[in-house]
Design an enzyme around this catalytic site. Structure first.
Site, short mmCIF file in Angstrom:
data_model
loop_
_atom_site.label_atom_id
_atom_site.label_comp_id
_atom_site.label_asym_id
_atom_site.label_seq_id
_atom_site.Cartn_x
_atom_site.Cartn_y
_atom_site.Cartn_z
CG ASP A 51 -0.38 -0.11 2.44
OD1 ASP A 51 1.07 -0.20 2.49
OD2 ASP A 51 -1.09 0.13 3.70
CB SER A 52 4.75 1.90 0.01
OG SER A 52 4.73 0.62 -1.01
CG ASP A 90 0.22 -3.93 1.78
OD1 ASP A 90 0.29 -5.04 2.65
OD2 ASP A 90 1.17 -3.09 2.11
CE LYS A 120 2.89 -5.83 3.63
NZ LYS A 120 2.39 -4.99 4.20
CD GLU A 189 8.07 -0.79 7.45
OE1 GLU A 189 6.87 -1.24 7.01
OE2 GLU A 189 8.32 0.28 7.02
O1 KIV Z 1 3.55 -1.19 1.75
C1 KIV Z 1 4.75 -1.75 1.64
O2 KIV Z 1 5.60 -1.31 0.58
C2 KIV Z 1 5.17 -2.39 2.67
C3 KIV Z 1 6.46 -3.01 2.84
C4 KIV Z 1 7.30 -1.74 3.33
C5 KIV Z 1 6.95 -4.17 3.70
O3 KIV Z 1 4.36 -2.78 3.55
#
Ligand code: KIV
Length: 280
Positions: A51-52, A90, A120, A189
């Site tokens: 979700d980044s 995510d 995730k 993390e």
């Molecule tokens: O959203 C994301 O990119 C993440 C990673 C940093 C593990 O959750």
């Protein structure tokens, strides 16, 4: 130029990732688009549609800008661009925290509409019921503890976890709860190194570190951070393997100057009746 690793038609599933506990480190990167997924697929075991994406590609301030539709669209693109990697998408904030039932509905949509291998979600003890319900619905789940970007507003910033004994105990409880709920792997993390290493020894599922420990069973980075494309904040724990911002800025500068000088397009970039076929 690095050699291409052999490609295979067999896609890595969550079960295979789980069985890599304690073995050769699991190579993970985020990916959000078709071309990047195609480039990374030969080199990685797992692609995370994190979700980044809301921050990295859409310019939101935090990951709270991600929506279910956004994650599904990027999940579809990454699935189209990859053949081998286990693709995990995510679950965005607001789509699973309320109840196990809400979590199952959202996870089913993500997997059903994108075709990804797993989802995730962030949380430990507090999200164990959600993880167990999604796993019971036959959808593999990757957990995520430690620094949880979806909680950054609540936490008052991107804070490293595991600095106090109380916090270490909470992290260990979270890891054990995620494992017990049936997750196939766990992202850790932004934690103190020894805490991530200790959790890796305590649980039977692979840990994937980011700002965590070299002893984790695998590592993940955000692709744009890793290749030097990120425009805003890059976390301290990132190692930058390329500087694509400079490459792109330099190309744009040359293009702008050639257009202004009428050097581009040149004779090979335009069509005449004699210089080739109908294809562009
Ligand atoms: O959203 C994301 O990119 C993440 C990673 C940093 C593990 O959750």
């Amino acid at each position: 130029m690095a050699t291409q690793l052999p490609t295979t038609d067999i896609r890595i599933g969550a079960d295979l990732i789980r069985r890599r506990k304690g073995g050769t480190p699991i190579v993970c990167l985020t990916a959000y688009t078709y071309p990047i997924a195609r480039l990374l697929d030969p080199y990685v075991d797992l692609l995370l549609v994190g979700d980044s994406v809301a921050m990295v590609l859409h310019g939101h301030e935090t990951t709270l800008g991600a929506s279910l539709e956004m994650m599904i669209a990027h999940g579809q693109a990454v699935m189209r661009g990859s053949a081998k990697a286990c693709v995990v998408v995510d679950m965005p904030a607001g789509t699973y925290e309320d109840s196990a039932a809400q979590a199952v509905v959202s996870a089913r949509r993500i997997v059903g509409e994108s075709g990804c291998q797993a989802v995730k979600l962030e949380g430990g003890v507090d999200m164990a019921a959600q993880i167990a319900a999604i796993v019971a619905a036959d959808i593999p789940v990757m957990g995520h503890i430690g620094l949880q970007p979806q909680s950054v507003e609540k936490d008052g910033g991107y804070k490293i976890k595991g600095r106090t004994d109380e916090n270490v105990a909470a992290l260990i409880a979270d890891a054990l709860a995620v494992e017990k709920a049936g997750a196939f792997s766990l992202v850790i993390e932004g934690t103190i190194e020894t805490v991530a290493a200790d959790i890796t020894r305590r649980i039977a599922i692979p840990t994937i570190g980011i700002g965590a420990s070299g002893e984790c069973d695998g590592q993940i980075l955000v692709i744009d951070d890793m290749v030097g494309l990120t425009v805003d904040r890059v976390p301290k724990f990132v190692k930058q393997y390329a500087d694509l911002r400079s490459v792109i800025a330099h190309a744009a500068e040359r293009y702008a100057s050639e257009v202004r000088d009428r050097d581009f397009p040149g004779p090979t970039h335009v069509f005449s009746r004699t210089n080739g076929g109908d294809e562009s």
